[in-house]
Design a protein around this motif. Structure first.
Motif, PDB file in Angstrom:
ATOM      1  N   ALA A   1       2.305  -4.389   3.474  1.00 26.89           N
ATOM      2  CA  ALA A   1       1.588  -5.009   4.482  1.00 26.89           C
ATOM      3  C   ALA A   1       1.576  -6.532   4.610  1.00 26.89           C
ATOM      4  O   ALA A   1       1.601  -7.201   5.812  1.00 26.89           O
TER       5      ALA A   1
ATOM      6  N   PHE B   1       0.874  -1.292   0.052  1.00 25.63           N
ATOM      7  CA  PHE B   1      -0.060   0.152  -0.093  1.00 25.63           C
ATOM      8  C   PHE B   1       0.790   1.051   0.171  1.00 25.63           C
ATOM      9  O   PHE B   1       1.536   1.533   1.162  1.00 25.63           O
TER      10      PHE B   1
ATOM     11  N   ASN C   1      -1.237  -6.236  16.566  1.00 18.82           N
ATOM     12  CA  ASN C   1      -2.305  -5.318  15.707  1.00 18.82           C
ATOM     13  C   ASN C   1      -1.261  -4.623  14.700  1.00 18.82           C
ATOM     14  O   ASN C   1      -0.210  -4.572  14.871  1.00 18.82           O
ATOM     15  N   GLY C   2      -1.713  -4.840  13.420  1.00 18.42           N
ATOM     16  CA  GLY C   2      -0.918  -4.376  12.049  1.00 18.42           C
ATOM     17  C   GLY C   2      -0.185  -5.226  11.774  1.00 18.42           C
ATOM     18  O   GLY C   2       0.694  -5.095  10.609  1.00 18.42           O
ATOM     19  N   ALA C   3       0.061  -6.607  12.191  1.00 15.79           N
ATOM     20  CA  ALA C   3       0.779  -7.538  11.715  1.00 15.79           C
ATOM     21  C   ALA C   3       0.582  -8.020  10.108  1.00 15.79           C
ATOM     22  O   ALA C   3       1.244  -8.603   9.319  1.00 15.79           O
ATOM     23  N   GLY C   4      -0.843  -7.690   9.752  1.00 10.70           N
ATOM     24  CA  GLY C   4      -1.149  -7.972   8.364  1.00 10.70           C
ATOM     25  C   GLY C   4      -2.318  -9.284   8.312  1.00 10.70           C
ATOM     26  O   GLY C   4      -2.569  -9.758   7.379  1.00 10.70           O
ATOM     27  N   LYS C   5      -2.666  -9.642   9.638  1.00 11.40           N
ATOM     28  CA  LYS C   5      -3.470 -10.849   9.609  1.00 11.40           C
ATOM     29  C   LYS C   5      -4.850 -10.332   8.738  1.00 11.40           C
ATOM     30  O   LYS C   5      -5.284 -11.313   7.636  1.00 11.40           O
ATOM     31  N   THR C   6      -5.659  -9.423   8.968  1.00 10.13           N
ATOM     32  CA  THR C   6      -6.691  -9.115   8.315  1.00 10.13           C
ATOM     33  C   THR C   6      -6.475  -8.901   6.730  1.00 10.13           C
ATOM     34  O   THR C   6      -7.207  -9.446   5.937  1.00 10.13           O
ATOM     35  N   THR C   7      -5.398  -8.279   6.385  1.00  7.89           N
ATOM     36  CA  THR C   7      -4.922  -8.076   4.970  1.00  7.89           C
ATOM     37  C   THR C   7      -4.981  -9.487   4.314  1.00  7.89           C
ATOM     38  O   THR C   7      -5.154  -9.479   3.014  1.00  7.89           O
TER      39      THR C   7
HETATM   40  P1  ADP Z   1      -3.980  -6.872  11.637  1.00  9.05           P
HETATM   41  O1  ADP Z   1      -5.235  -7.485  11.013  1.00  9.05           O
HETATM   42  O2  ADP Z   1      -2.691  -7.973  11.879  1.00  9.05           O
HETATM   43  O3  ADP Z   1      -4.220  -5.976  13.018  1.00  9.05           O
HETATM   44  P2  ADP Z   1      -4.207  -5.286   8.944  1.00  9.05           P
HETATM   45  O4  ADP Z   1      -4.107  -6.364   8.292  1.00  9.05           O
HETATM   46  O5  ADP Z   1      -5.423  -4.571   9.424  1.00  9.05           O
HETATM   47  O6  ADP Z   1      -3.371  -5.765  10.418  1.00  9.05           O
HETATM   48  O7  ADP Z   1      -3.009  -4.112   8.756  1.00  9.05           O
HETATM   49  C1  ADP Z   1      -1.636  -4.346   8.347  1.00  9.05           C
HETATM   50  C2  ADP Z   1      -1.126  -3.156   8.129  1.00  9.05           C
HETATM   51  O8  ADP Z   1      -1.540  -2.756   6.807  1.00  9.05           O
HETATM   52  C3  ADP Z   1      -1.346  -1.750   9.044  1.00  9.05           C
HETATM   53  O9  ADP Z   1      -0.414  -1.115   8.956  1.00  9.05           O
HETATM   54  C4  ADP Z   1      -2.527  -1.347   8.119  1.00  9.05           C
HETATM   55  O10 ADP Z   1      -2.460   0.118   8.643  1.00  9.05           O
HETATM   56  C5  ADP Z   1      -2.204  -1.751   6.760  1.00  9.05           C
HETATM   57  N1  ADP Z   1      -3.326  -1.396   5.769  1.00  9.05           N
HETATM   58  C6  ADP Z   1      -4.347  -2.474   5.768  1.00  9.05           C
HETATM   59  N2  ADP Z   1      -5.036  -2.180   4.641  1.00  9.05           N
HETATM   60  C7  ADP Z   1      -4.656  -1.091   4.095  1.00  9.05           C
HETATM   61  C8  ADP Z   1      -5.143  -0.284   2.923  1.00  9.05           C
HETATM   62  N3  ADP Z   1      -6.008  -0.748   2.296  1.00  9.05           N
HETATM   63  N4  ADP Z   1      -4.381   0.625   2.697  1.00  9.05           N
HETATM   64  C9  ADP Z   1      -3.102   1.026   3.278  1.00  9.05           C
HETATM   65  N5  ADP Z   1      -2.791   0.552   4.398  1.00  9.05           N
HETATM   66  C10 ADP Z   1      -3.322  -0.696   4.865  1.00  9.05           C
END
Ligand code: ADP
Ligand code: MG
Length: 247
Positions: free
Chosen positions: A22, A17, A42-48
């Protein structure tokens, strides 16, 4: 075991991004009927990672194979049809419809003899609703308006709506957030049941819950895999304690 035997094979997956990776060259394999838990700060990239697997986000590089078919170029709705179900953190149920209706409308349209528009409740759909309602513990609440369910029951209903499609891979992002202790126990039992017929990936923070359900745990950190293995193995890993469990 060759790579083709996995339900899910993620290899060298990367998403950037605005230059920020991510997910960074991540490789992960999930077996048939495996219940994998992903943990990490948090922020590890799990949801991504789940966003990439279900197609909500497109990968910048690498490969995602589901039953040996490359997914990266396929749209989200095609991936659903291939058998990938994804539950987001906030439930998206129809609050003013009954539990029965919520499940009924989730029956894959293409599979019903009546098609999507002229929707009729065939015996086939009714039977499937009954099976799923029993699976999620809502068989006695089929006539209830979904908005009146408890927080936990709403989460189960959404899982049920995904099960109506009979996914071969089900992904759940923090499914027990906000649940009572009893609801957590029932959710653990539910997840253990549903992985008998499919692979399941769960993102979760509650380590007691993880211990109860996980076949294997993957620890993510900064878009990469920090550790992977049994709960005992990852819990004893000094790197995992340092970035996650120690806090
Ligand atoms: P987790 O679920 O492990 O807490 P996320 O997957 O939500 O982490 O986020 C991983 C990183 O990617 C974070 O730093 C988040 O800010 C960034 N991020 C996630 N989605 C986007 C996006 N669509 N655009 C920019 N940054 C993103
Ligand atoms: Mg997240």
């Amino acid at each position: 075991m060759s790579n083709t035997d996995f339900t899910l094979a993620v290899e060298d997956l990367t998403v950037s991004f605005d230059g920020f990776k991510a997910i960074d060259q991540l490789t992960l394999y999930v077996d048939k009927n495996e219940l994998r838990v992903i943990i990490g700060p948090n922020g590890a990239g799990k949801t991504t990672l789940l966003d990439l697997i279900c197609g909500k986000t497109k990968a910048s590089g690498g490969s995602i194979k589901f039953k040996n078919e490359e997914l990266t170029q396929l749209d989200e709705h095609i991936r659903v049809r291939r058998g990938i179900g994804r539950k987001f953190q906030t439930p998206s149920i129809y609050e003013n419809l009954s539990v029965f209706k919520n499940l009924e409308v989730s029956y894959p349209a293409g599979r019903s003899v009546f098609g999507a528009l002229a929707f009729k409740c065939s015996d086939e759909v009714k039977a499937r609703v009954q099976v799923v309602a029993e699976e999620i513990g809502l068989a006695d609440a089929l006539d209830m308006e979904a908005g009146l369910l408890s927080h936990g029951q709403k989460q189960w209903l959404e899982i049920g709506m995904l099960l109506m499609q009979e996914p071969e891979l089900l992904m759940l992002d923090e499914p027990i957030a906000g649940m009572s202790a009893r609801e957590r126990e029932l959710t653990a039992d539910l997840l253990k049941r549903i992985c008998k017929n499919r692979s399941v990936i769960v993102i979760e923070h509650d380590m007691e819950f993880v211990k109860q359900i996980a076949h294997k745990v993957t620890v993510m950190h900064q878009g990469k895999i920090l550790a992977e293995g049994s709960m005992e193995t990852v819990q004893a890993d000094p790197r995992v304690i340092d970035v996650y469990l120690g806090h």
